[in-house]
Design a protein around this motif. Structure first.
Motif, PDB file in Angstrom:
ATOM      1  N   ASN A  29       2.822   6.004  -1.040  1.00 31.45           N
ATOM      2  CA  ASN A  29       2.311   5.096  -2.073  1.00 31.45           C
ATOM      3  C   ASN A  29       2.460   5.790  -3.417  1.00 31.45           C
ATOM      4  N   LEU A  30       3.516   5.426  -4.135  1.00 28.07           N
ATOM      5  CA  LEU A  30       3.794   6.096  -5.404  1.00 28.07           C
ATOM      6  C   LEU A  30       3.019   5.460  -6.557  1.00 28.07           C
ATOM      7  N   GLY A  31       2.402   4.320  -6.273  1.00 27.30           N
ATOM      8  CA  GLY A  31       1.662   3.649  -7.338  1.00 27.30           C
ATOM      9  C   GLY A  31       0.272   4.216  -7.529  1.00 27.30           C
ATOM     10  N   VAL A  60       1.823  11.328  -5.830  1.00 28.51           N
ATOM     11  CA  VAL A  60       2.848  11.539  -4.797  1.00 28.51           C
ATOM     12  C   VAL A  60       2.113  11.588  -3.443  1.00 28.51           C
ATOM     13  N   MET A  61       1.748  10.401  -2.991  1.00 20.13           N
ATOM     14  CA  MET A  61       0.768  10.248  -1.923  1.00 20.13           C
ATOM     15  C   MET A  61       1.380   9.755  -0.619  1.00 20.13           C
ATOM     16  N   LEU A  62       1.116  10.488   0.438  1.00 12.90           N
ATOM     17  CA  LEU A  62       1.534  10.065   1.776  1.00 12.90           C
ATOM     18  C   LEU A  62       0.324   9.624   2.578  1.00 12.90           C
ATOM     19  N   PRO A 106       0.590  -2.254   2.211  1.00 16.27           N
ATOM     20  CA  PRO A 106       0.744  -1.410   1.031  1.00 16.27           C
ATOM     21  C   PRO A 106      -0.534  -1.339   0.191  1.00 16.27           C
ATOM     22  N   HIS A 107      -1.581  -1.992   0.651  1.00 20.77           N
ATOM     23  CA  HIS A 107      -2.802  -2.093  -0.143  1.00 20.77           C
ATOM     24  C   HIS A 107      -3.803  -1.026   0.294  1.00 20.77           C
ATOM     25  N   ILE A 159       4.737   0.899  -6.632  1.00 21.07           N
ATOM     26  CA  ILE A 159       5.860   0.904  -5.705  1.00 21.07           C
ATOM     27  C   ILE A 159       5.570   1.877  -4.566  1.00 21.07           C
ATOM     28  N   GLY A 160       6.274   1.709  -3.491  1.00 21.37           N
ATOM     29  CA  GLY A 160       6.086   2.594  -2.355  1.00 21.37           C
ATOM     30  C   GLY A 160       7.215   2.440  -1.360  1.00 21.37           C
TER      31      GLY A 160
END
Lengths: 758, 758
Positions: free
Chosen positions: A169-171, A103-105, A114-115, A261-262
Motif C-alpha cells: 500500500n503505497l498510498g 513503503v508499506m507491506l 485495498p482499504h 496506489i498499491g
C-alpha cells in the motif's frame, strides 16, 4: 513452594529472571520502550544507523485510539493502539513531526482489499528485539516476521491454507507528503518510489522520493495494482462511475502513479507456506535500491540476515559493558544505547551514492566513509554527539564530515537535516557546537579550516542568513531583542531569549575551537558574544527575560507562561524556568549574577520543586548536573539523576519521558546511568553522578584514543548511598572528570556512603 | 481595377487564388477543418498514423468560451476559444470522449508561473499544415512552431530578449485520468510518464502510462519542478501552510510524482533566440521513448523533420489524385483524406515493442509490420476500413493483423480499442465486418482460420461474452428483445434494436467470408441470423421497432424519440428513423417488407424530409446511397450526396458535420467526392454517385491489386447535371461497381446530363 517442586521449568524461570544465563548486551534491548508516552520510537527491525527499518504501522483507522490524521502525530506505531495495517520500511525514531512511515507491506488472506480499514487487523504475540520483529495477525492467522540489513530487509510471512496476499500500500503512510509511483516488474518483483518530506510542515519544498525494489521469494499466482480516482468535482465527475473510488487493476504490469496506489501478489498457499519479501531502499534511484538489496542480502536466508543483524548490534552495544544493576536497569540501559544508534543514519547507497543537499546532484562518499542524515541538531548537540565521540568516534567523524559536505553542497551547515533536506526545524546554530566539541575531543580527521569557515559563516553573515536570523541585532545588542520575536515571520526569530541562548552556546563552542587552533582573536570575540547572556539576566526575577532594543525588559512577564508548548514570547517550547539555567558554558557566571552559590542552588531546586523541570525537552536537560558547580551540593545531582531515571526511564513502553528526539533522551539516560554527563558542549569535562551500575567498561577506538578502555567502578553502590569520593587512576578527582584524562584509558573509582554518614 | 495596376502582387495573388501554381495534394490540407462544430479534429502537427501529434491546447481557463471540465468535452482545441495554455503531444482526432490531450509544453517569458490561468495567453497568426503548426503568443511575443515524425516531434520557440521559459505542465490535460511522474534528468532533458485512460468513462480499469523523453537544444540557465500539495482536509492540513497550493521546487532534479506536477527550463535569451524541444513518446517505456526520438529525429534540424513530414503526407495523399473541382473542393477532399489517415495509428515503438492488450506483457511486431491502435470500430467498420483496403491495403492488412493479435492477447476481438485498452464504447461486434470485408477485398495476408475462429467466438459464445451481450436471446429469438434493453446494466444491452442491427451486419459479413472460404454451413447459419432484422420490422409504422420476447412490439412507440442523443429504448444515439434503413446487407429485402420500391423510396425520402437524417452519426450514414437500389431513383443518391457535401463538408473550421469519428465522416466525404461508396460492409459493390471531381486517379498497391490505377472520369460534370450513364472499361455498368473489377485497373466513365434532359 517447596524446593522439590521447582523442577526444570522453575529452574529455567529462575535462570531467566535472575539473568544467570549469560545474556549478551543485544539480548537486553527492548525496542518497545518508548512506543507510547510520545516516545515515538518504533519496535521494528533495523541495524545500527540503518537506512531501512521494518516496523508495524497501527495509526490508521478509527479502530485505533489515536489516528494519525486526527492530530499532530509523529508516530507510526503507538503501543496502546491495536489495529495494524502494514509494515513500513522507512521510519524515523523519536521525532516530533510526522514523516516517512511509508513503503508499506501487509500480508492478508482471502479477497484482496485495498482499504486499510477493511484489511487491517488486531494482533498478538509481538516479539521485538534488536534486528527482529514478529507478530501474529488475528484476522488472518498469518505470522509476520521481519529482519533487516542496512539498506535492505527481509520479511517472512507464514500463511494458512487458501488465498494469501501480500499488499504493497503505497498510498498509506505517516508522511503528509503525497503520491508515488510503482510498477509490478514481474510475478516476483515490484519497484517504485514514494514521495516523502515537508517534515514538521516547515519547508514546503523539502520533498523527495524514496526508491524501493521488492523481491518475492515465490512467483505470485495472481497479481495486480490499484489506483484511486481522486474525487473529480467538476461536471466531468458526473460521468465517472469510479469517481473517488479505488479501482482494482488485475494483471496490471505497467507503471502507475498517484497518491492512493498499491499493488498485490496473491498466492495459493498450503498451511504454513512461507513467502519472503526482500526489500531494498535508496534515496538515489531504483537501480541503487536493487543493488543495495542484491549486495547486502542477495540470497541470504532470513535466519542469516537476522543472525548478522544481532551480531552487528551486539558489537555496537557491547562497547559499553555494564555489570551490576537489575535486569531492568540493563534493559533500560542497552535499549537507550540502542536508541542512540538509530539516528543519524546512513544515507549513501552501498555504491557510495547519495542525494546531495540543495544541488540536485548525486554525491559520492569516499571509500569506507558514510554520508549520514537525520541531524536533529537542536536536540543532539547537547549530548548525543558527545556519546558518539566517546564510544563511536569513527561514526562521529563521518557525521562531522557529512555536515561539512552539506556545507559544500548547500553553502550552510545543517540545522535540522533530513535525507538531504534542510527542514529548518527548531532554532539556533547547533552544527557549530557539534563540530567544535568533536574537534576538542580529539576527533580531527576532517578539514578543520573549512569547519571553522563554515561555523563563522553561520555566525557572521548578516544578510540572508538562514541559520542565524536576527544575527544583526544579536551582534549589535548582544542579544536578540523582543522586537525580533515572531515565529514563522520573515526576519523574525522563534523565541528571542531561547534563540539568543542557542547562539551563545554556539559562540562558546566556536571560541573553544578557535582557542585550540590558536586563533585567540576569534576566541575572544566569540567568548564575548557568548557572555551576552548576562544582558538578558533580569535581577528582579532571576530569569533570562525577553528584552527590548531599548534595554527594557518585556512587561508583563510570567515565568510560568509557555509550559506544555503553549505560545510564549521569548521562549521556544518552554518557559522562563526551562531556560533559566541554559547557560551551560558559564554556570559560574550565572551563579555570580544570581548572587552566589546559595541563590543558584535555591533557584535551581525551585525549578524542580515547582515541577518546571521538563525531562521531555532539551533546554533544561543538563540542569540536574549543574549542582556539581556548587561545592557541597553535588549530592543533589545524584539525587535528581536517580529520581529522573527511575521516574522516566523504565522497562515499559512508556519508558521514555517523551519524544526520544533521535536518541537525545536515550543518550541522557546512557550517560546518567554510567555516571558521567557532558553538561556543556565544547567543555571537555563530564559532570559526575551516581552510576546505576557497579562497573562500567567503555571500549575505546584505538584509532582515536590512547586508552583501550575506560572503567568506572563504584563501591557501595545503592540508591541510599551518595558519592563520598572519586578517584581517577588512583588520584583524587572532583565532580568533573576530563575527557582527555578518561580516554587515555582511565580507571575511575567512585566510593559511596549513605547520605547520613557523609 | 485597370490591368496595368495588377503588377507582380496581383499576379501572385491571381496565381495563388486560381491554383495555377502547381499545388501538391499536401498543400491542400487544412487541419483547421473540423476544429469546431464538434468535429474534434486538431490543428496540430503529425505524420500519417503517427503516435505523436503536437497540437495547441485551448480548453483550460475561464477565458475560453468552452472550458474542458464544464461539460462533456472531447476536444483539446476548439476554434472559437482563444486562450492557449500549451501544446500537447498525445491527442485523439475526431472522437466523442475526452482522453489523452496531455504531455504539455508551453513557452513563456518572465517569472515562471505554473498556473495555466496565469501563464496562458491569447494568440494570433496560426498556421496549420500537414505536419506543421505555428502560432504567435500575444502575451509573450513568442513564436511557437512544431513538426513531427511518427513517435517524436520537434518544437521550436523563438523568444524575445529576457528570461524565457519552457514549461512542462504534466498536470494539465484533456484526459480525466490523473497523475504522472517526471524527472529533470539534466539541463537539457526531462523524462517521465503521464497516466491516461478511462476513455468515455466506461472502463475504469482502462488506465495506463504514456512515457516521454524531452531533449532541449540548449542547456537551461535555471531549471526546476513543481508539485501541488493536494488539499488535506484532516486536522493535519491545519499545519500545512502549503496545503492545496503548488510548490515551486527550484533546482529539483529527482523524480516527482503526483497530479499537478510540472517542470521548467529557463533561459536568458537575446531577441530571436530559438530553443528547440525534441520529444519522444512511447507506450512501453521511457527507454523506448528515448530510442524513438534518437532513431527518428536524432540530430535532424526542424526544417528537415518538417520537410520529411510533408513528403510523407504528400505520398499518402497523392494516392488519390483529383482533377477538376474548386480549390475548396480539393482542400475539403485532401483534408478529409488526411483525417482518414490519423487513426488507427501505430502503437509500436521503433524497436517493434508495444503494450499488449490485457496481458500486461510487452509484445513485438514482426519486421516491417505495425501494431495499430485507436479502433473506433462502431464508426469505422462502415466505410473507413473500406477506404483503407482500397487505397492503403498494406496498412489495412496490418490493422487486421493487429486485431487478430489483440484476439490472441485478450481472447476477444476489439470493440473500441484505445492504446491496448478495451474501452467497451458503443455496441455490436464491429471487428467482424472489418475483417471479413478486408478478406473479401482480396487482402488476405493474415491467418484466415484464426480470423474466422475469432469472429465465431464473438458470435457464438453465450456465457460471459463481452462483445455480444444478449447473444443468447438474439440467437433464440432472432433479435434482442426489449427485456434486455438497459444501458450499463449487467446482462443488458444498450439499444435492443440498434444492437440487433449491429449483430445482423456482423453476421452478414461473417456469412460472406464463410462463403468465400467454402464453408456453406456457416454461410447459411449466419445469413439466416442476418435476416433476423425482419422480425423487428413493424408493418404498422414501417420501422424496425423494439420487440418483446413474446413477439409484441414495444408500445407506446414514437419513431421521433431519441434524436439528439436523448435516451430512447431500443436505439443507440438515435431514433427509429436513423435506424429504419440500417440494413445495408439486405436493402432489397427491406424494400419487399415495405411493400416495394415506391414505399422504400418514399420512406427513405421521408427520413430526409423530416430532417431525421443525421449526417453527424453513423447508423444512417449509408442512407443517401440506398436510392441506388431503386431503379430510376438513383438521381436521389446524387442529389443527397451533393447536398450533404455542400452543407456539411466545407473548407472552414466547422467543415465537418460533427465528431469526425476517427475519420469515418471524412471517409464518407472522400468516397462521396470521388463518386463511389461502399454502402455495405462485406458487399463488394460500391454505390456510384456524382463525383465532385472531373477526374480521379487512385493508385493501387501492386502487392494487393492487379491493376495499377483506377480512373474515374466524369463528363459534363456540374451540380446541375446528373448521371446519364456509366461505363467501366468501356462496358456499360449500373449504379453499383464491383471492387474486384475496379481494382483490376478499371477506367470508369461517368456521363452526365442536365436532369431535365435525362
Amino acid at each position: 513452594m517447596k524446593k522439590s517442586t521447582l523442577g526444570l521449568f522453575g529452574l529455567l524461570l529462575f535462570l531467566c529472571v535472575t539473568g544467570a544465563w549469560a545474556q549478551k548486551p543485544v539480548d537486553y534491548v527492548n525496542p518497545m520502550i518508548g512506543t507510547t508516552n510520545y516516545g515515538a520510537t518504533h519496535p521494528g527491525a533495523q541495524l545500527p544507523r540503518g537506512m531501512i527499518s521494518v516496523s508495524p504501522f497501527n495509526v490508521e483507522g478509527s479502530q485505533n485510539k489515536i489516528e494519525k490524521d486526527a492530530g499532530w502525530n509523529s508516530r507510526g506505531y503507538i503501543y496502546e493502539n491495536s489495529f495494524l495495517t502494514g509494515f513500513t520500511h522507512v521510519n524515523l525514531s523519536g521525532v516530533g513531526c510526522p514523516d516517512l512511515g511509508t513503503v508499506m507491506l501487509m500480508p492478508t488472506t482471502g479477497k484482496v482489499s485495498p482499504h486499510p480499514d477493511d484489511y487491517g487487523t488486531t494482533y498478538k504475540n509481538e516479539v521485538s528485539k534488536a534486528g527482529y520483529y514478529s507478530v501474529d495477525l488475528n484476522k488472518y492467522g498469518v505470522k509476520a516476521e521481519m529482519t533487516a540489513s542496512r539498506r535492505s530487509s527481509v520479511s517472512r510471512y507464514t500463511f494458512p491454507e487458501g488465498k494469501s496476499n501480500i499488499l504493497l500500500n503505497l498510498g498509506l503512510g505517516l508522511t503528509n507528503e503525497q503520491d508515488g509511483m510503482l510498477k509490478v516488474v514481474s510475478p516476483t518483483e515490484i519497484e517504485g518510489f514514494r514521495m516523502v518530506g515537508t517534515f514538521c510542515y516547515n519547508n514546503s519544498k523539502a520533498i523527495y522520493p524514496v526508491y524501493f525494489v521488492m523481491k518475492f521469494s515465490r512467483p505470485a499466482d495472481e497479481l495486480g495494482a490499484w489506483k484511486e480516482s481522486r474525487l473529480n468535482t467538476t461536471s466531468e465527475g458526473n460521468w465517472m462511475g469510479y469517481n473517488g473510488k479505488i479501482r482494482m487493476l488485475p494483471n496490471y504490469r505497467r507503471h502507475v502513479a498517484g497518491d492512493s496506489i498499491g499493488a498485490y501478489m496473491t498466492y495459493n498457499t498450503k498451511a504454513n507456506d512461507q513467502v519472503e519479501v526482500k526489500v531494498g531502499i535508496s534515496y538515489v534511484s531504483i537501480e541503487n535500491a536493487r543493488e543495495n538489496l542484491a549486495k547486502e542480502i542477495g540470497n541470504k536466508s532470513f535466519e542469516t540476515v537476522q543472525r548478522e543483524a544481532q551480531a552487528v548490534w551486539n558489537e555496537q552495544l557491547d562497547r559499553i559493558h555494564v555489570e551490576g544493576g537489575t535486569e531492568d536497569d540493563k534493559t533500560v540501559f542497552y535499549t537507550a544505547l540502542y536508541h542512540s544508534l538509530i539516528h543519524p543514519n546512513i544515507l549513501n547507497d552501498i555504491n557510495g551514492e547519495y542525494p546531495e543537499i540543495a544541488t540536485g546532484e548525486i554525491g559520492q562518499t569516499k571509500p569506507g566513509k558514510n554520508r549520514y542524515t537525520v541531524f536533529s541538531l537542536w536536540d543532539t548537540y547537547r549530548n548525543l554527539h558527545q556519546l558518539m565521540s566517546l564510544v563511536y568516534p569513527e561514526q562521529q567523524a563521518d557525521m562531522v564530515q557529512s555536515m561539512l559536505d552539506m556545507f559544500d553542497e548547500n553553502g550552510w551547515l545543517p540545522k535540522w537535516e533530513l535525507n538531504s533536506q534542510e527542514t529548518f526545524t527548531m532554532v539556533g546554530a547547533p552544527a557549530s557546537p557539534v563540530i567544535a566539541d568533536t574537534y576538542l575531543r580529539g576527533i580531527r580527521d576532517f578539514d578543520t579550516e573549512k569547519a571553522m569557515h563554515a561555523m563563522l559563516k553561520d555566525a557572521n553573515t548578516i544578510e540572508g542568513n538562514p541559520i542565524r536570523p536576527a544575527i544583526d541585532d544579536y551582534t549589535e545588542y548582544g542579544y536578540i531583542p523582543t522586537e525580533r520575536d515572531g515565529k514563522d515571520k520573515k526576519g523574525k526569530v522563534w523565541g528571542s531569549v531561547s534563540t539568543s541562548l542557542e547562539y551563545y552556546a554556539a559562540d562558546y563552542s566556536i571560541a573553544q575551537m578557535a582557542k585550540e587552533l590558536g586563533d585567540m582573536a576569534t576566541y575572544k570575540t566569540f567568548m564575548k558574544r557568548a557572555m551576552g547572556y548576562k544582558k538578558l539576566y533580569d535581577k528582579e526575577t532571576g530569569m533570562l527575560r525577553p528584552r527590548h532594543r531599548n534595554g527594557k525588559f518585556l512587561t508583563p512577564f510570567d515565568p510560568l507562561a509557555g509550559a506544555n508548548f503553549t505560545k510564549n514570547i521569548g521562549y521556544v517550547e518552554g518557559n522562563a524556568y526551562q531556560y533559566q539555567f541554559m547557560v551551560a558554558h558559564d554556570p559560574k557566571g550565572l551563579m555570580r549574577l544570581m548572587g552566589g552559590k546559595r541563590n543558584f542552588v535555591k533557584n535551581l531546586e525551585t525549578v524542580f520543586d515547582k515541577e518546571q523541570f521538563d525531562m521531555a525537552n532539551e533546554p533544561d536537560i543538563a540542569y540536574p548536573f549543574l549542582f556539581n558547580y556548587a561545592k557541597g551540593e553535588e549530592w543533589r545531582t545524584q539525587k535528581h539523576t536517580r529520581d529522573l531515571l527511575q521516574k522516566h526511564f523504565t522497562n515499559t513502553p512508556e519508558g521514555l519521558p517523551g519524544n526520544d528526539d533521535t536518541g537525545t533522551m536515550s543518550a541522557w539516560a546512557v550517560f546518567s546511568m554510567i555516571g558521567i554527563y557532558p553538561d556543556c558542549p565544547g567543555n571537555m569535562n563530564y559532570a559526575v553522578t551516581a552510576p546505576v551500575f557497579d562497573k562500567v567498561t567503555i571500549k575505546l577506538n584505538p584509532k582515536y584514543y590512547k586508552g583501550k578502555t575506560i572503567v568506572i567502578e563504584t563501591e557501595n553502590n545503592s540508591l541510599e548511598n551518595y558519592i563520598e569520593g572519586i578517584t581517577v587512576n588512583g588520584k583524587r578527582n572532583g565532580y568533573f572528570v576530563n575527557h582527555d584524562k578518561l580516554t587515555e584509558g582511565a580507571e575511575m573509582k567512585i566510593k559511596m556512603k549513605s547520605k547520613s554518614a557523609l
